[in-house]
Write a protein that holds these residues in place. Structure first.
Motif, short mmCIF file in Angstrom:
data_model
loop_
_atom_site.label_atom_id
_atom_site.label_comp_id
_atom_site.label_asym_id
_atom_site.label_seq_id
_atom_site.Cartn_x
_atom_site.Cartn_y
_atom_site.Cartn_z
N THR A 1 -23.76 28.86 -18.33
CA THR A 1 -24.46 29.48 -19.10
C THR A 1 -25.98 29.97 -19.32
OG1 THR A 1 -22.84 28.63 -20.28
CG2 THR A 1 -24.75 30.29 -21.64
N ASN A 2 -25.92 31.89 -19.02
CA ASN A 2 -27.39 32.50 -18.35
C ASN A 2 -28.02 32.80 -19.11
OD1 ASN A 2 -26.38 34.79 -19.63
ND2 ASN A 2 -26.26 35.77 -17.72
N SER A 3 -29.45 33.28 -19.70
CA SER A 3 -30.18 33.48 -20.86
C SER A 3 -29.28 34.17 -22.38
CB SER A 3 -31.64 33.43 -20.30
OG SER A 3 -32.57 33.44 -19.62
N GLU A 4 -28.35 35.65 -21.14
CA GLU A 4 -27.76 36.01 -22.46
C GLU A 4 -26.13 36.11 -22.63
OE1 GLU A 4 -26.32 40.13 -20.89
OE2 GLU A 4 -25.77 39.12 -19.42
N ARG A 5 -26.66 34.21 -22.71
CA ARG A 5 -24.86 33.63 -23.92
C ARG A 5 -24.12 33.68 -22.45
NH1 ARG A 5 -26.01 36.92 -27.25
NH2 ARG A 5 -23.76 37.13 -27.30
N CYS A 6 -23.82 33.66 -21.55
CA CYS A 6 -22.93 34.90 -20.80
C CYS A 6 -22.19 33.69 -19.75
CB CYS A 6 -23.43 35.60 -19.58
SG CYS A 6 -21.68 36.63 -18.93
N ILE A 7 -21.01 33.17 -20.05
CA ILE A 7 -21.21 31.89 -19.75
C ILE A 7 -19.81 32.64 -18.43
CG2 ILE A 7 -19.05 30.28 -19.73
CD1 ILE A 7 -18.87 30.25 -22.78
N SER A 8 -20.57 32.18 -17.05
CA SER A 8 -19.51 32.79 -15.84
C SER A 8 -19.14 31.34 -15.17
CB SER A 8 -21.37 33.19 -15.01
OG SER A 8 -21.13 34.64 -15.97
N ARG A 9 -17.63 31.59 -14.09
CA ARG A 9 -18.34 30.09 -13.36
C ARG A 9 -18.62 29.68 -12.41
NH1 ARG A 9 -15.25 26.75 -12.16
NH2 ARG A 9 -13.00 26.72 -11.69
N GLN A 10 -19.37 28.76 -11.49
CA GLN A 10 -19.86 28.41 -10.42
C GLN A 10 -18.03 27.52 -9.78
OE1 GLN A 10 -23.34 25.42 -9.17
NE2 GLN A 10 -23.63 27.09 -9.97
N ARG A 11 -18.02 28.47 -8.72
CA ARG A 11 -16.71 27.70 -7.93
C ARG A 11 -16.86 27.37 -6.63
NH1 ARG A 11 -15.84 32.61 -10.37
NH2 ARG A 11 -13.71 33.01 -11.46
N ALA A 12 -16.47 26.99 -5.96
CA ALA A 12 -16.64 25.80 -4.67
C ALA A 12 -15.93 26.28 -3.77
CB ALA A 12 -16.11 24.24 -5.03
N PHE A 13 -16.49 26.67 -2.79
CA PHE A 13 -16.28 27.18 -1.64
C PHE A 13 -16.65 26.47 -0.81
CE2 PHE A 13 -20.99 28.94 -2.43
CZ PHE A 13 -21.49 29.12 -1.57
N LEU A 14 -17.04 25.19 -0.60
CA LEU A 14 -17.46 24.04 0.50
C LEU A 14 -16.75 23.09 0.40
CD1 LEU A 14 -20.87 24.80 0.97
CD2 LEU A 14 -19.15 25.76 2.48
N PRO A 15 -16.28 22.04 1.38
CA PRO A 15 -15.69 20.45 0.81
C PRO A 15 -16.84 19.58 0.52
CG PRO A 15 -15.91 21.32 3.44
CD PRO A 15 -16.09 22.13 2.77
N ALA A 16 -16.62 18.47 0.22
CA ALA A 16 -17.24 17.20 -0.48
C ALA A 16 -17.57 16.73 0.71
CB ALA A 16 -16.75 16.78 -1.57
N PRO A 17 -19.36 16.96 1.33
CA PRO A 17 -20.05 16.18 2.01
C PRO A 17 -19.88 14.83 2.24
CG PRO A 17 -21.48 17.33 1.08
CD PRO A 17 -20.50 17.67 0.02
N GLY A 18 -19.25 13.97 2.79
CA GLY A 18 -19.59 13.11 3.19
C GLY A 18 -19.01 12.12 2.12
#
Length: 904
Positions: A461-478
């Motif tokens: 959630t950013n400074s203006e109360r906006c909820i956004s998705r943070q999505r994975a685009f890389l595999p988990a390393p190790g």
């Protein structure tokens, strides 16, 4: 492009500042993802700052923590997840059984996703039964939280980014927005270009990049913001600039707040003297604020990071309440958060004095509601230890186990050497991180490998109360795993139920349901934070979630209803429904200057770096703008201290000391010093500014005083200065002072040392074997030595030494590392430090996007008689991408118009 390999574009969010920019990551297996701004995200509309644009360069796995480790017989060894988790769960359980729940603690971070944050708080406050969980967000925005709660009844940011474009005046208080929130600042500039009547006021002790493009700069004395805004409140009241109907119907407490303001700040001339600003400029600000209905007052760390930070926040809010400038387009107080998910952490009760879903620890009905929802065996019933006090308690022994997640307190906390002492004494130190070697991980008993940006999945959630998705685009390393997963595994091993989440979606759904749980029922009070409209979403809907501002309810037709602005109806979150004026009696910083420590240290960020550089430090592009730690002070103060620009100096406070290179940035008033926060034990030998910062905190918020520490400065004497470029990392134990800088295919070191130099010294330093193709040059009378060695014609390392800091430019030498072999001409001129036909030195980097130096820009301005930043961009490209360098270009243009040359 090989069309047989799938190409995927994933929309996610930036992991840096609180603006919360949308990012588009285009991924082809086996290649570095292509990072661009997300044109569909309202926060940035496709624009990225230089840090965001360089994210792809930071995704390399060198230095990553890839598997769990445990300490055995004094050293760390690799372990499986089961062993590591059992060590954590067993250690926590045994300490709790013997000493009680307050003997353990978590210290977390605004780098966590909301889902991670939620599980951490549920674990500690609902199951362990202690509120001893705090966050590094305590260090940057807890004063805003406290100010909001006092004024509004809940931690609420009223406005939206759109208000910056709709305002007729923007007041930036203690915020170098141009560097710390660059894409938002670019929106402000675009608005001003379209509407030149928009007035921008910068209130900051330093003349920062933000001030360069402001219409009015008030360089207030550090710590005097309350005087300034109390004076404004008094001025507005005396001149009848008051929304009487709004004040009567929707506020309370004005009389006491106004009496307090009038007592010390009723005379603008006296306020000007106290704040040490030009009285005419002060009146211009007061008059402009009074005459302008649509005013946005945005504040950041310069307000928050103070022993009177909460009062500063309320003094600003008071002025908006008096004039009714809140809840409507183009107006209102606006807290700019520093971290990507500081706001999400606040939603789930990330601070030690909060509960999840904006519930209060001191409200028994809300405590009971939360315990019932979680079906928890207990609930924390008193505030936990705030960050500074938490690590004091660790050193004193009352907290015997601490789990540190996604932060580096040995660098970032004030009195940072105290944190080292604390961790050295602590019975059990657990650290979850993506980096194997930090100042903090050195003291861990258990290391847990976490997912990083590009691998994590959840929301922010950013400074203006906006909820956004943070999505994975890389595999988990190790063997890296999500932080929420590790917390759940420990909880289950401690016998706690309620942690059987399959994924981040399940956690978010619980978080959304909790926000509506007993909200407004049974005397517990109505909480404005409510995202219950997003509960019950299917996994595919969560995955496809578009950015949305809370509160979020669901309409009858099933659509989600967002809320751009709060308080439009004049109703606030206090039980009375009214906002409260807060009387803010001005007071000076806790620690005064004296003869021993006569200068005031201010700390903050640089344009192209982030926190302790564990991410940005991997990008060669970002290293060029400010490659070394610096001490920025006024030339007159430098003279009095006996230090010179370009040379090394030591800064000392009552709590610690550090060494960096002196500079005169031109924006520092006499009596003040600025040092950036970013350098750690991994990137410099002695530049942790946190070790100097005094541990005084705001009595309400617990936020430390990062902007005012009494210090002294004295020369750090070395016999020679040098730089090294090397393909491999070097051991520098014998060097008096060094800074490590990431280059493109090499590591760069800037050094100052003592003792003799020569071929034997250089061979040992560069770890060159006896059969190396070695070339060198020495001028003993001038104190100069230069050497390089090659393997099969390929440059491996070079060193340049001189008595003074004036050494060859590094750019051409750096370019030689990209070549598979050096020709005869390059070898012949290598030790000269420049190509035979090389033109003038480009100077320090101004535009990181295109690698344009200061000297290049100044030459273009002179030669082509350029007058605007657009003309500079057209001529040399600088400023044509992210725009972060536009203020610096503006400063160079201003110097040229005055007939001055930019400082080298």
């Amino acid at each position: 492009m090989d069309m047989s390999l799938p190409v995927q574009t994933v929309r996610t969010t930036c992991p840096y500042c609180g603006v919360g920019c949308g990012v588009s990551a285009t991924v082809k297996p086996g290649t570095i993802p292509i990072i661009a701004g997300d044109t569909a995200h309202a926060a940035n509309k496709g624009r990225l700052c230089v840090k965001g644009a360089a994210l792809g360069e930071t995704l390399v796995l060198d230095g990553r923590l890839l598997y769990p480790q445990v300490r055995e017989n004094g050293s760390m060894r690799r372990a499986g997840w089961d062993e590591a988790l059992e060590r954590v769960a067993g250690g926590f359980a045994s300490i709790i059984a013997e000493h009680g729940p307050d003997a353990v603690a978590l210290y977390v971070s605004g780098q966590l996703l909301t889902e991670d944050y939620y599980v951490a708080n549920k674990f500690m406050k609902g199951y362990v039964g202690s509120a001893n969980i705090d966050t590094n967000s305590r260090l940057c925005m807890s004063s805003s939280v406290a100010g909001h709660k006092r004024a509004f009844g809940e931690d609420l940011v009223p406005g939206a980014y759109e208000d910056f474009e709709l305002a007729d005046m923007i007041v930036l208080v203690g915020s170098n927005t141009a560097w710390c929130h660059p894409t938002l600042f670019q929106r402000i500039l675009k608005a001003k270009e379209a509407r030149p009547s928009l007035q921008v006021v910068a209130i900051d002790p330093r003349r920062t990049a933000t001030c360069e493009l402001a219409d009015l700069h008030l360089p207030v004395k550090p710590g005097t913001d309350v005087w300034l805004f109390n004076g404004l409140l008094s001025y507005l009241a005396r001149h009848g600039v008051k929304d009487s109907a709004f004040v009567a119907a929707h506020t309370e407490g004005l009389d006491m707040a106004l009496a307090t303001a009038d007592a010390d700040c009723g005379d603008p001339a006296q306020v000007a003297r106290i704040c040490r600003v030009d009285p005419a400029k002060l009146l211009a600000f007061y008059e402009g604020f009074a005459a302008t209905r649509k005013v946005v007052s945005a504040y950041s760390q310069g307000v928050n990071q103070s022993s009177s930070g909460t009062d500063k926040v309320n003094a600003i809010i008071n002025c908006h309440l008096l004039t009714g400038r809140i809840g409507h387009p183009g107006m209102g107080p606006f807290s700019l958060t520093g971290q990507p998910n500081a706001m999400g952490g606040r939603e789930v009760g990330g601070l030690a004095n909060m509960l999840a879903a904006h519930m209060d620890l001191d409200n028994p009905l809300q405590r009971d509601a939360l315990r019932a929802f979680w079906e928890a065996p207990r609930i924390a019933d008193k505030p936990g230890l705030k960050a500074v006090d938490l690590f004091r308690a660790v050193e004193e022994g009352s907290v015997k186990a601490v789990w540190i997640i996604a932060t580096n307190p040995l660098v970032s906390l004030p009195d940072a050497d105290q944190v080292r002492r604390a961790l050295e004494k602590c019975e059990l130190v657990v650290v979850s991180d993506i980096v194997g070697a930090t100042d903090t991980t050195t003291h861990a008993d258990v290391l847990l490998p976490a997912l990083g940006w590009g691998e994590k999945d959840g929301t922010v959630t950013n400074s203006e109360r906006c909820i956004s998705r943070q999505r994975a685009f890389l595999p988990a390393p190790g063997e890296a795993r999500a932080d929420w997963w590790a917390l759940c595994e420990v909880a289950r091993r401690m016998g706690f139920s309620g942690f059987d989440y399959e994924d981040a979606h399940a956690i978010f759904d619980e978080h959304a349901r909790l926000s509506g749980w007993r909200n407004g029922e049974g005397g517990a009070g109505r909480r404005v934070f409510d995202i219950s409209g997003m509960s019950g979403m299917r996994r595919q809907d969560y995955d496809a979630l578009e950015p949305i501002q809370w509160p979020v309810l669901r309409a009858a037709d099933g659509t989600l209803q967002a809320t751009a602005r709060l308080f439009a109806d004049g109703r606030f979150a206090h039980a009375s429904g009214k906002a409260r004026f807060v009387a803010t009696a001005p007071r000076l910083p806790v620690h005064a200057l004296d003869d021993e420590f006569p200068l005031a240290l201010n700390t903050g960020r640089m344009r192209d770096q982030w926190h302790t550089m564990t991410r940005t430090g991997k990008s060669p592009r970002l290293a060029n703008h400010a490659p070394e730690p610096l001490i920025d002070l006024h030339p007159n103060d430098a003279l009095l201290c006996g230090v010179r620009e370009g040379e090394l100096a030591r800064v000392t406070s009552r709590w610690g000391a550090m060494v960096a290179r002196v500079t005169h940035g031109g924006g520092i008033a006499r009596g003040s010093v600025f040092v950036p926060i970013h350098w750690s034990g991994q990137t410099a030998s002695d530049a942790r500014v946190g070790a100097l910062v005094n541990p005084a905190v705001d009595p309400v918020s617990g936020e430390p005083e990062f902007k005012h520490t009494p210090v002294r400065i004295e020369p750090f004497v070395v016999e020679w200065h040098a730089f090294v470029l090397s393909r491999k990392a070097l051991s520098l134990d014998s060097i008096a002072n060094w800074t490590r800088i990431q280059g493109d295919g090499f590591v760069r070191y800037e050094m100052g040392g003592r003792g003799p130099v020569g071929a034997d010294w250089a061979r040992a330093l560069l770890a060159a074997d006896g059969e190396a193709d070695w070339i060198d040059y020495e001028d003993g009378s001038a104190g100069a030595y230069r050497a390089a060695y090659l393997v099969d014609g390929r440059l491996q390392a070079c060193v340049f030494v001189a008595r003074r800091p004036q050494l060859p430019a590094r750019d051409w030498l750096a370019g030689l590392f990209a070549r598979e072999s050096l020709g005869a001409l390059d070898r012949a001129t290598l030790l000269a430090g420049r190509a035979p036909q090389q033109g003038p030195d480009a100077g320090p980097t101004v535009c990181s996007c295109f690698g344009v130096g200061r000297n290049t820009i100044c030459a273009a301005i002179r030669t082509h008689r350029l007058e605007t930043t657009a003309q500079v961009t057209a001529c040399v490209r600088a400023g044509g991408n992210c725009g972060s360098c536009v203020p610096e270009i503006g400063k160079l243009l201003a110097l040229a118009s005055c007939g001055e040359e930019a400082a080298q």
